[in-house]
Design a protein around this motif. Sequence first.
Motif, PDB file in Angstrom:
ATOM      1  N   VAL A 240      39.831  41.149  59.845  1.00 55.96           N
ATOM      2  CA  VAL A 240      39.822  40.751  58.433  1.00 55.96           C
ATOM      3  C   VAL A 240      38.849  39.582  58.293  1.00 55.96           C
ATOM      4  O   VAL A 240      39.025  38.541  58.933  1.00 55.96           O
ATOM      5  N   CYS A 241      37.831  39.760  57.445  1.00 57.49           N
ATOM      6  CA  CYS A 241      36.769  38.758  57.322  1.00 57.49           C
ATOM      7  C   CYS A 241      36.615  38.309  55.872  1.00 57.49           C
ATOM      8  O   CYS A 241      36.896  39.052  54.937  1.00 57.49           O
ATOM      9  N   ILE A 242      36.139  37.070  55.702  1.00 55.53           N
ATOM     10  CA  ILE A 242      35.873  36.534  54.373  1.00 55.53           C
ATOM     11  C   ILE A 242      34.527  35.834  54.369  1.00 55.53           C
ATOM     12  O   ILE A 242      34.030  35.404  55.411  1.00 55.53           O
ATOM     13  N   ASP A 243      33.954  35.729  53.158  1.00 58.02           N
ATOM     14  CA  ASP A 243      32.707  34.990  52.930  1.00 58.02           C
ATOM     15  C   ASP A 243      33.041  33.823  52.004  1.00 58.02           C
ATOM     16  O   ASP A 243      33.027  33.968  50.771  1.00 58.02           O
ATOM     17  N   PRO A 244      33.369  32.655  52.562  1.00 54.97           N
ATOM     18  CA  PRO A 244      33.784  31.509  51.718  1.00 54.97           C
ATOM     19  C   PRO A 244      32.750  31.129  50.663  1.00 54.97           C
ATOM     20  O   PRO A 244      33.109  30.763  49.532  1.00 54.97           O
ATOM     21  N   LYS A 245      31.462  31.223  51.021  1.00 53.74           N
ATOM     22  CA  LYS A 245      30.416  30.845  50.067  1.00 53.74           C
ATOM     23  C   LYS A 245      30.411  31.788  48.868  1.00 53.74           C
ATOM     24  O   LYS A 245      30.378  31.352  47.712  1.00 53.74           O
ATOM     25  N   TRP A 246      30.442  33.080  49.130  1.00 58.53           N
ATOM     26  CA  TRP A 246      30.438  34.075  48.051  1.00 58.53           C
ATOM     27  C   TRP A 246      31.691  33.951  47.192  1.00 58.53           C
ATOM     28  O   TRP A 246      31.632  34.045  45.962  1.00 58.53           O
ATOM     29  N   ILE A 247      32.833  33.747  47.841  1.00 61.04           N
ATOM     30  CA  ILE A 247      34.095  33.649  47.101  1.00 61.04           C
ATOM     31  C   ILE A 247      34.072  32.437  46.183  1.00 61.04           C
ATOM     32  O   ILE A 247      34.529  32.498  45.031  1.00 61.04           O
ATOM     33  N   SER A 248      33.533  31.301  46.659  1.00 63.27           N
ATOM     34  CA  SER A 248      33.484  30.091  45.823  1.00 63.27           C
ATOM     35  C   SER A 248      32.581  30.276  44.613  1.00 63.27           C
ATOM     36  O   SER A 248      32.811  29.683  43.553  1.00 63.27           O
ATOM     37  N   GLU A 249      31.544  31.110  44.748  1.00 56.70           N
ATOM     38  CA  GLU A 249      30.581  31.312  43.663  1.00 56.70           C
ATOM     39  C   GLU A 249      30.966  32.438  42.727  1.00 56.70           C
ATOM     40  O   GLU A 249      30.692  32.393  41.528  1.00 56.70           O
ATOM     41  N   HIS A 250      31.604  33.479  43.249  1.00 55.87           N
ATOM     42  CA  HIS A 250      31.847  34.677  42.447  1.00 55.87           C
ATOM     43  C   HIS A 250      33.317  35.133  42.413  1.00 55.87           C
ATOM     44  O   HIS A 250      33.659  35.994  41.591  1.00 55.87           O
ATOM     45  N   GLY A 251      34.133  34.602  43.288  1.00 53.58           N
ATOM     46  CA  GLY A 251      35.495  35.113  43.405  1.00 53.58           C
ATOM     47  C   GLY A 251      36.567  34.116  43.028  1.00 53.58           C
ATOM     48  O   GLY A 251      36.312  33.116  42.327  1.00 53.58           O
ATOM     49  N   ASP A 252      37.769  34.363  43.518  1.00 51.41           N
ATOM     50  CA  ASP A 252      38.935  33.526  43.216  1.00 51.41           C
ATOM     51  C   ASP A 252      39.576  33.098  44.530  1.00 51.41           C
ATOM     52  O   ASP A 252      40.390  33.844  45.101  1.00 51.41           O
ATOM     53  N   PRO A 253      39.238  31.915  45.064  1.00 44.14           N
ATOM     54  CA  PRO A 253      39.776  31.474  46.364  1.00 44.14           C
ATOM     55  C   PRO A 253      41.297  31.419  46.395  1.00 44.14           C
ATOM     56  O   PRO A 253      41.908  31.736  47.417  1.00 44.14           O
TER      57      PRO A 253
ATOM     58  N   TRP B 124      36.264  41.611  53.392  1.00 40.19           N
ATOM     59  CA  TRP B 124      35.947  42.932  53.942  1.00 40.19           C
ATOM     60  C   TRP B 124      36.592  43.093  55.317  1.00 40.19           C
ATOM     61  O   TRP B 124      37.116  42.136  55.900  1.00 40.19           O
ATOM     62  N   PHE B 125      36.545  44.324  55.810  1.00 43.42           N
ATOM     63  CA  PHE B 125      37.161  44.658  57.102  1.00 43.42           C
ATOM     64  C   PHE B 125      36.090  45.152  58.060  1.00 43.42           C
ATOM     65  O   PHE B 125      35.352  46.080  57.753  1.00 43.42           O
ATOM     66  N   GLU B 126      36.032  44.511  59.190  1.00 42.01           N
ATOM     67  CA  GLU B 126      35.037  44.822  60.215  1.00 42.01           C
ATOM     68  C   GLU B 126      35.663  45.736  61.256  1.00 42.01           C
ATOM     69  O   GLU B 126      36.711  45.415  61.831  1.00 42.01           O
ATOM     70  N   GLU B 127      35.053  46.888  61.500  1.00 39.90           N
ATOM     71  CA  GLU B 127      35.613  47.823  62.469  1.00 39.90           C
ATOM     72  C   GLU B 127      35.590  47.225  63.868  1.00 39.90           C
ATOM     73  O   GLU B 127      34.587  46.662  64.296  1.00 39.90           O
ATOM     74  N   ALA B 128      36.704  47.349  64.565  1.00 32.67           N
ATOM     75  CA  ALA B 128      36.817  46.804  65.926  1.00 32.67           C
ATOM     76  C   ALA B 128      37.829  47.655  66.696  1.00 32.67           C
ATOM     77  O   ALA B 128      39.020  47.325  66.750  1.00 32.67           O
ATOM     78  N   PRO B 129      37.397  48.783  67.287  1.00 32.11           N
ATOM     79  CA  PRO B 129      38.337  49.645  68.026  1.00 32.11           C
ATOM     80  C   PRO B 129      39.077  48.854  69.107  1.00 32.11           C
ATOM     81  O   PRO B 129      38.510  47.976  69.750  1.00 32.11           O
ATOM     82  N   ILE B 130      40.328  49.189  69.290  1.00 32.14           N
ATOM     83  CA  ILE B 130      41.139  48.507  70.298  1.00 32.14           C
ATOM     84  C   ILE B 130      41.685  49.529  71.282  1.00 32.14           C
ATOM     85  O   ILE B 130      41.962  50.687  70.904  1.00 32.14           O
TER      86      ILE B 130
END
Length: 606
Positions: free
Chosen positions: A77-90, A162-168
């Motif tokens: 599970v990944c986030i983009d703090p910069k994008w969220i601060s500019e366009h999203g709802d933290p 977003w979700f980054e694929e990571a087979p386990i």
Amino acid sequence: MAEVRFKGRIVVLATVVLLVFTAIGSRLAMLHLRPVDWVVRPIMEARSFESKPAANRGRIVDRTGRILAMDTPSYHVCIDPKWISEHGDPVAVARHLSDEFRLSEADLAGDLAQTHREYTRIKKYVSGHQIKRFKRMNMGVVYTPAELVGGVETNIYLKGVWFEEAPIRKYPNGPLMAHVVGFSNLEGIGSAGVELRMNEYLRGKEGYRKGQVDGSGREIYRTREMDIPPEDGATVELTLDSWLQYQVEKIIEKTCHDFNAKAVWAIVQHVRTGEILAMASFPTYDPNRYSKAPEEWRRNRAIGFNYEPGSTMKAAVIAAALDHDVVDEGDVFDCEKGYWVYGGKALRDSHGEEDLTVADIVKVSSNIGTAKIALEMGNQMVYDSLRKFHFGERLDVGLPGEEGGIFYSPKHWSKISITRIGMGHEIGVTALQVLSMMNAIAYNGVQMQPYLVKRVVTPDGTVLHENKPEVIGRPLDPPAARRMQQLLARVVMEEGGTGTKAQVEGYTVAGKTGTAQKIRPKEEGGGYYSKNFTSSFAGFLPVENPEIGIIVVADDPGEYTDSGRKINYYGGTVCGPAFQEIATMAVEYLRIAPGGNRVYVARPQE
């Protein structure tokens, strides 16, 4: 006059404006039609992208195709703090992700506050089931909470998530066959067992993709310059059978508990091919949580534990004496009523006997009788004979961590060494070595290469590697081996033999018990412990036409009486019954007739 000056100013101003726009237009034309490198490079770098799609690690399967190890889909599970601060709802991102993935909302708020960052991984290796409430969207995800709002299902757009694929790697059978299969770490690198030994085949090859993205970060497919798809790893097929392995694991676990042993391990092998059908060690561990297990539990004792074998070694020494015509089955030796001094050191038997034939020395497992036979052979003959069985070297079964045993040349022996080596002291072995020796006797003197990887196959069916039965030596001539088979059958089948608890109803069984005192470390004074033993039983069946060989070894079994005496630790007492249970189950499952005949293809019981 004033009007002329005004018109002149207009012309000058218009000319300046025209020149400015002409310059701007020329510059724009130059930048777009014939841009210089310093202009183009940063733009192209910003728009270009490269990725290396990961390949799925190959599967490991048993001889019936049952999956023992496989890659399963999982995600970071990944986030983009910069994008969220500019366009999203933290605040919404922190609240909903913390609820869904059981994360600290305060910690998430701290991650989101680092607005200079464009990538933060907040949760590793979540399953597809855990993200079922999320749907991928452009530059984010749509989240559907489990709770209804006003009785209506609500969709929430979480930008910058977003979700980054990571087979386990998953081991669907848990601890089953853990010491053979091994495990791979979170980076997908084999770290034990088959996973480590066959890593080059299993890991596959990552792909490579190069292209461009638009202003929203989406790939422009028509601009893709290179697309090399990943190649999944090959499938490794083992010779082991899951059902047989499961039964063996249950039996040795019960033996360990019933006799208070520190550990118990066992191997089942096909006599005439060398294929390992089962290899188990207890205590065991779950490779899905390998980091939680003590290191000693992860040790494959069947191949990675050196021990003094005790009386199972008598089978090799006496077989060699028969092979070299040093003795005959009917030759008689004085066994000194159980107490004999040689080289200034006493040697004892657990039961005092006087005159015994060679056949009876094997049957009752006389230390003194075996020592006298070894003296008849001499140091060099004993050493050479045991080396022919490959004692003192790895058999290369196909797993990492295999030990080669400890067996010094005669120049390092003392005067009494020959009398001790013949009874299984002053020599270190693995269970696999002892079983290989016993199977060589069973196969009329032919020793087969033990192996547990049957073949390696690519996803498209190409066979990259295949093991087939291979002869690695002929330590005995067939007549001597057949004579030894009959002597070992008396150990189990006749009253007074040390291995009668290994009998299998309807079958003729041959084998040898072993009980050896454990070595005391130098820091504790050296020598041997008086009440700590390694107990074992190794044998094969049916004697008429041997099909399978089995060995069971127990580390320090037994219990103490109120007087401090140790009981229930002999190989015939501890490991004989375990052998009997394994053999009874195996001949039924493999459909081995009492006369031997053949092994049918293993299949689940009806």
